[in-house]
Scaffold this motif. Sequence first.
Motif, PDB file in Angstrom:
ATOM      1  N   PRO A   1      -3.812  -0.068  -2.084  1.00 29.33           N
ATOM      2  CA  PRO A   1      -4.379   1.158  -2.996  1.00 29.33           C
ATOM      3  C   PRO A   1      -5.694   0.691  -3.673  1.00 29.33           C
TER       4      PRO A   1
ATOM      5  N   GLY B   1      -1.496  11.251  -1.358  1.00 32.87           N
ATOM      6  CA  GLY B   1      -0.538  10.387  -1.512  1.00 32.87           C
ATOM      7  C   GLY B   1       0.681  10.624  -0.427  1.00 32.87           C
TER       8      GLY B   1
ATOM      9  N   HIS C   1      13.588   3.444  -0.530  1.00 32.14           N
ATOM     10  CA  HIS C   1      13.358   4.001  -2.105  1.00 32.14           C
ATOM     11  C   HIS C   1      12.010   4.477  -2.396  1.00 32.14           C
ATOM     12  N   GLY C   2      11.020   4.341  -1.246  1.00 27.41           N
ATOM     13  CA  GLY C   2       9.580   4.777  -1.581  1.00 27.41           C
ATOM     14  C   GLY C   2       9.755   6.008  -0.648  1.00 27.41           C
TER      15      GLY C   2
ATOM     16  N   SER D   1       3.526  -9.110   1.246  1.00 25.94           N
ATOM     17  CA  SER D   1       4.857  -9.033   1.030  1.00 25.94           C
ATOM     18  C   SER D   1       5.478  -9.883   2.219  1.00 25.94           C
TER      19      SER D   1
ATOM     20  N   ALA E   1       1.669   4.601  -7.065  1.00 24.21           N
ATOM     21  CA  ALA E   1       2.417   5.587  -6.225  1.00 24.21           C
ATOM     22  C   ALA E   1       1.731   6.386  -5.482  1.00 24.21           C
TER      23      ALA E   1
ATOM     24  N   LEU F   1      -3.330  -9.349   7.443  1.00 31.74           N
ATOM     25  CA  LEU F   1      -2.612 -10.356   6.321  1.00 31.74           C
ATOM     26  C   LEU F   1      -1.793  -9.197   5.285  1.00 31.74           C
ATOM     27  N   GLU F   2      -0.869  -9.785   5.099  1.00 34.64           N
ATOM     28  CA  GLU F   2       0.127  -8.833   4.238  1.00 34.64           C
ATOM     29  C   GLU F   2       0.827  -9.714   3.220  1.00 34.64           C
TER      30      GLU F   2
ATOM     31  N   ALA G   1      -0.251  -4.407   5.451  1.00 33.64           N
ATOM     32  CA  ALA G   1       0.570  -3.876   6.646  1.00 33.64           C
ATOM     33  C   ALA G   1       1.324  -2.800   6.457  1.00 33.64           C
TER      34      ALA G   1
ATOM     35  N   SER H   1      10.517   8.801   1.755  1.00 35.47           N
ATOM     36  CA  SER H   1      11.849   9.183   2.119  1.00 35.47           C
ATOM     37  C   SER H   1      11.848   9.497   3.735  1.00 35.47           C
TER      38      SER H   1
ATOM     39  N   CYS I   1       5.281  -2.327   5.777  1.00 36.44           N
ATOM     40  CA  CYS I   1       5.171  -0.775   5.670  1.00 36.44           C
ATOM     41  C   CYS I   1       4.906  -0.529   4.306  1.00 36.44           C
TER      42      CYS I   1
ATOM     43  N   ARG J   1       4.531   0.971   0.711  1.00 44.91           N
ATOM     44  CA  ARG J   1       5.333   2.004   0.037  1.00 44.91           C
ATOM     45  C   ARG J   1       6.256   2.661   0.811  1.00 44.91           C
ATOM     46  N   ALA J   2       6.178   2.704   2.078  1.00 46.00           N
ATOM     47  CA  ALA J   2       7.399   3.134   2.909  1.00 46.00           C
ATOM     48  C   ALA J   2       8.441   2.100   3.102  1.00 46.00           C
TER      49      ALA J   2
ATOM     50  N   ASP K   1       1.843  10.380   6.220  1.00 50.27           N
ATOM     51  CA  ASP K   1       1.005  10.644   7.476  1.00 50.27           C
ATOM     52  C   ASP K   1      -0.443  10.762   7.215  1.00 50.27           C
TER      53      ASP K   1
ATOM     54  N   ALA L   1      -1.474   2.605   6.752  1.00 53.29           N
ATOM     55  CA  ALA L   1      -2.885   2.709   7.270  1.00 53.29           C
ATOM     56  C   ALA L   1      -3.312   1.559   7.892  1.00 53.29           C
ATOM     57  N   GLY L   2      -2.851   0.260   7.466  1.00 53.51           N
ATOM     58  CA  GLY L   2      -3.156  -0.903   8.200  1.00 53.51           C
ATOM     59  C   GLY L   2      -2.602  -0.883   9.694  1.00 53.51           C
TER      60      GLY L   2
HETATM   61  C1  LIG Z   1       8.139   6.751  -4.761  1.00 53.62           C
HETATM   62  C2  LIG Z   1       7.191   7.142  -3.716  1.00 53.62           C
HETATM   63  C3  LIG Z   1       7.621   8.389  -2.960  1.00 53.62           C
HETATM   64  C4  LIG Z   1       6.787   8.662  -2.175  1.00 53.62           C
HETATM   65  N1  LIG Z   1       7.474   9.734  -0.931  1.00 53.62           N
HETATM   66  C5  LIG Z   1       6.692  10.145  -0.132  1.00 53.62           C
HETATM   67  C6  LIG Z   1       7.083  11.325   0.738  1.00 53.62           C
HETATM   68  O1  LIG Z   1       8.201  11.588   0.432  1.00 53.62           O
HETATM   69  N2  LIG Z   1       6.177  11.506   1.787  1.00 53.62           N
HETATM   70  C7  LIG Z   1       5.020  11.178   1.928  1.00 53.62           C
HETATM   71  O2  LIG Z   1       4.299  11.501   3.023  1.00 53.62           O
HETATM   72  N3  LIG Z   1       4.526  10.047   1.403  1.00 53.62           N
HETATM   73  C8  LIG Z   1       5.152   9.772   0.244  1.00 53.62           C
HETATM   74  N4  LIG Z   1       4.689   8.696  -0.500  1.00 53.62           N
HETATM   75  C9  LIG Z   1       3.325   8.059  -0.410  1.00 53.62           C
HETATM   76  C10 LIG Z   1       3.554   7.268   0.602  1.00 53.62           C
HETATM   77  O3  LIG Z   1       4.565   6.142   0.553  1.00 53.62           O
HETATM   78  C11 LIG Z   1       1.874   6.466   0.717  1.00 53.62           C
HETATM   79  O4  LIG Z   1       1.152   7.431   0.514  1.00 53.62           O
HETATM   80  C12 LIG Z   1       1.936   5.435   1.941  1.00 53.62           C
HETATM   81  O5  LIG Z   1       3.068   4.904   2.380  1.00 53.62           O
HETATM   82  C13 LIG Z   1       0.499   4.687   1.559  1.00 53.62           C
HETATM   83  O6  LIG Z   1       0.477   3.717   2.716  1.00 53.62           O
HETATM   84  P1  LIG Z   1      -0.876   2.932   2.845  1.00 53.62           P
HETATM   85  O7  LIG Z   1      -0.938   1.977   3.924  1.00 53.62           O
HETATM   86  O8  LIG Z   1      -2.047   3.708   2.155  1.00 53.62           O
HETATM   87  O9  LIG Z   1      -0.663   1.982   1.425  1.00 53.62           O
HETATM   88  P2  LIG Z   1       0.509   0.929   1.170  1.00 53.62           P
HETATM   89  O10 LIG Z   1       1.788   1.556   1.849  1.00 53.62           O
HETATM   90  O11 LIG Z   1       0.444   0.602  -0.418  1.00 53.62           O
HETATM   91  O12 LIG Z   1       0.087  -0.375   1.912  1.00 53.62           O
HETATM   92  C14 LIG Z   1      -0.840  -1.235   1.495  1.00 53.62           C
HETATM   93  C15 LIG Z   1      -0.166  -2.721   1.627  1.00 53.62           C
HETATM   94  O13 LIG Z   1      -1.176  -3.639   1.573  1.00 53.62           O
HETATM   95  C16 LIG Z   1      -0.576  -4.681   1.108  1.00 53.62           C
HETATM   96  N5  LIG Z   1      -1.501  -5.498   0.064  1.00 53.62           N
HETATM   97  C17 LIG Z   1      -1.993  -5.128  -1.199  1.00 53.62           C
HETATM   98  N6  LIG Z   1      -2.853  -5.983  -1.802  1.00 53.62           N
HETATM   99  C18 LIG Z   1      -2.761  -6.865  -0.983  1.00 53.62           C
HETATM  100  C19 LIG Z   1      -3.519  -8.296  -0.888  1.00 53.62           C
HETATM  101  N7  LIG Z   1      -4.330  -8.630  -1.757  1.00 53.62           N
HETATM  102  N8  LIG Z   1      -3.317  -9.157   0.108  1.00 53.62           N
HETATM  103  C20 LIG Z   1      -2.279  -8.745   1.136  1.00 53.62           C
HETATM  104  N9  LIG Z   1      -1.818  -7.642   1.270  1.00 53.62           N
HETATM  105  C21 LIG Z   1      -1.887  -6.540   0.255  1.00 53.62           C
HETATM  106  C22 LIG Z   1       0.813  -4.106   0.138  1.00 53.62           C
HETATM  107  O14 LIG Z   1       1.739  -5.033   0.090  1.00 53.62           O
HETATM  108  C23 LIG Z   1       0.827  -2.989   1.164  1.00 53.62           C
HETATM  109  O15 LIG Z   1       1.971  -3.379   2.564  1.00 53.62           O
HETATM  110  C24 LIG Z   1       5.563   7.994  -1.546  1.00 53.62           C
HETATM  111  C25 LIG Z   1       5.322   7.016  -2.280  1.00 53.62           C
HETATM  112  C26 LIG Z   1       6.222   6.571  -3.282  1.00 53.62           C
HETATM  113  C27 LIG Z   1       5.654   5.316  -4.275  1.00 53.62           C
END
Ligand SMILES: Cc1cc2nc3c(=O)[nH]c(=O)nc-3n(C[C@H](O)[C@H](O)[C@H](O)COP(=O)(O)OP(=O)(O)OC[C@H]3O[C@@H](n4cnc5c(N)ncnc54)[C@H](O)[C@@H]3O)c2cc1C
Length: 341
Positions: free
Chosen positions: A162, A323, A53-54, A34, A293, A31-32, A10, A56, A38, A40-41, A326, A13-14
């Motif tokens: 990821p 990374g 802290h992820g 945590s 990250a 299914l999440e 969640a 901003s 959200c 890494r947000a 948006d 992307a999800g």
């Molecule tokens: C320190 C840091 C700073 C950042 N700063 C910026 C910024 O300033 N601007 C910006 O645009 N981007 C920034 N980013 C990048 C941004 O946070 C990510 O690119 C974005 O949030 C990724 O979203 P996602 O849905 O792809 O992945 P994620 O946010 O990682 O979501 C994946 C989800 O899947 C869940 N999951 C994983 N494995 C399982 C499993 N086996 N079963 C169930 N659930 C699972 C996780 O808990 C997570 O909730 C930053 C990232 C970090 C770490």
Amino acid sequence: MTLSLCIVGAGAAGVAAAYGLRDERVAVTVLEKSRGVCGRAATRRRDGRRYDHGTSHLPVADSRVSSLVDALGDEGRIDVEAPVWTLGPDGSVVDDDPEPVRRVAWEAGMTQLAKRTLARTEAAVERETRVRAIDRDERGWRVSDEEGGSWGPFDALLLTPPAPQTASLLAATGWSSERAMRLREVVGSVSYRGAQSVVLGYDRPLDRPWFGLRAATADQPVRWVSRESAKPGHVPQGEALLVVQMGDEWARDHEDDPLDTVAPAVAERVATALDEPRLAEPSWTDDQRWRYAKPNGGPPHDAVQVGEEDGLYLAGDWVAGEGRVDAALCAGFDAAERIAH
Ligand SMILES: Cc1cc2nc3c(=O)[nH]c(=O)nc-3n(C[C@H](O)[C@H](O)[C@H](O)COP(=O)(O)OP(=O)(O)OC[C@H]3O[C@@H](n4cnc5c(N)ncnc54)[C@H](O)[C@@H]3O)c2cc1C
């Protein structure tokens, strides 16, 4: 006929995929792993303070992201007006925003992005459910979690963790075909870099014109500094709070160091860069290490779509090759479009 879809994760992307399918005949289960949503947000609370802290902020350049932000409402939304400046390799701060773009955050924290988005869908969201394995039989996709629970069958499955975590799920499957093997190879080839967020709290305000400082070059140890105190609702009046993001190499070099060693070293760097000696002595500190990250690029688009004939979809920042939150939202919207058609 209503299609059943399981979304693993969640994060941005999800939830964007669930949102993109809200008006389609698709029954969505998310299914999440945590307790919160959200990914890494992420937002943390401490003694009346709140900090992201992820990620901003959410950069709003894409029209679909902009429509989503509008749909989430303006109550408690922060349109960050202060600019992002540049942190030079010599530690200098330069008034130069390399990517002037609308930046959005929320008073209640960045997790509002997922909370509000999911609230606008009919999706069933199961938290604290870590998916351990996926499988496919003649009735569709089945998912098992770490507690021994099983979910499905689903007509379609969307994996959004990821790439390395998605690769583990693709390894833990009885689904075997040439397509499965190709997908494993493609996903397994995407690497991520780590990071460490170090949070520095001060009992005096810090008045600066900028919201964030972005490193000018990819090899600087300090990659990003944000002034959480620039976001209404995050920090009590009279205080300051900086989130400092340290890059991959630095995070690896200090992997085993405790916070009370790491924080003073980071605070010292910040104090020098901002030419304000008192910043070397924060009144409290916190941190978060990120194993995954940001992705180092992504695979070709058609390569991640090879499972779609079997109803297996992939999304996430790594699919977008960037990374950014948006980019992750857009990867989720794209997946939703392909699932719906
Ligand atoms: C320190 C840091 C700073 C950042 N700063 C910026 C910024 O300033 N601007 C910006 O645009 N981007 C920034 N980013 C990048 C941004 O946070 C990510 O690119 C974005 O949030 C990724 O979203 P996602 O849905 O792809 O992945 P994620 O946010 O990682 O979501 C994946 C989800 O899947 C869940 N999951 C994983 N494995 C399982 C499993 N086996 N079963 C169930 N659930 C699972 C996780 O808990 C997570 O909730 C930053 C990232 C970090 C770490």
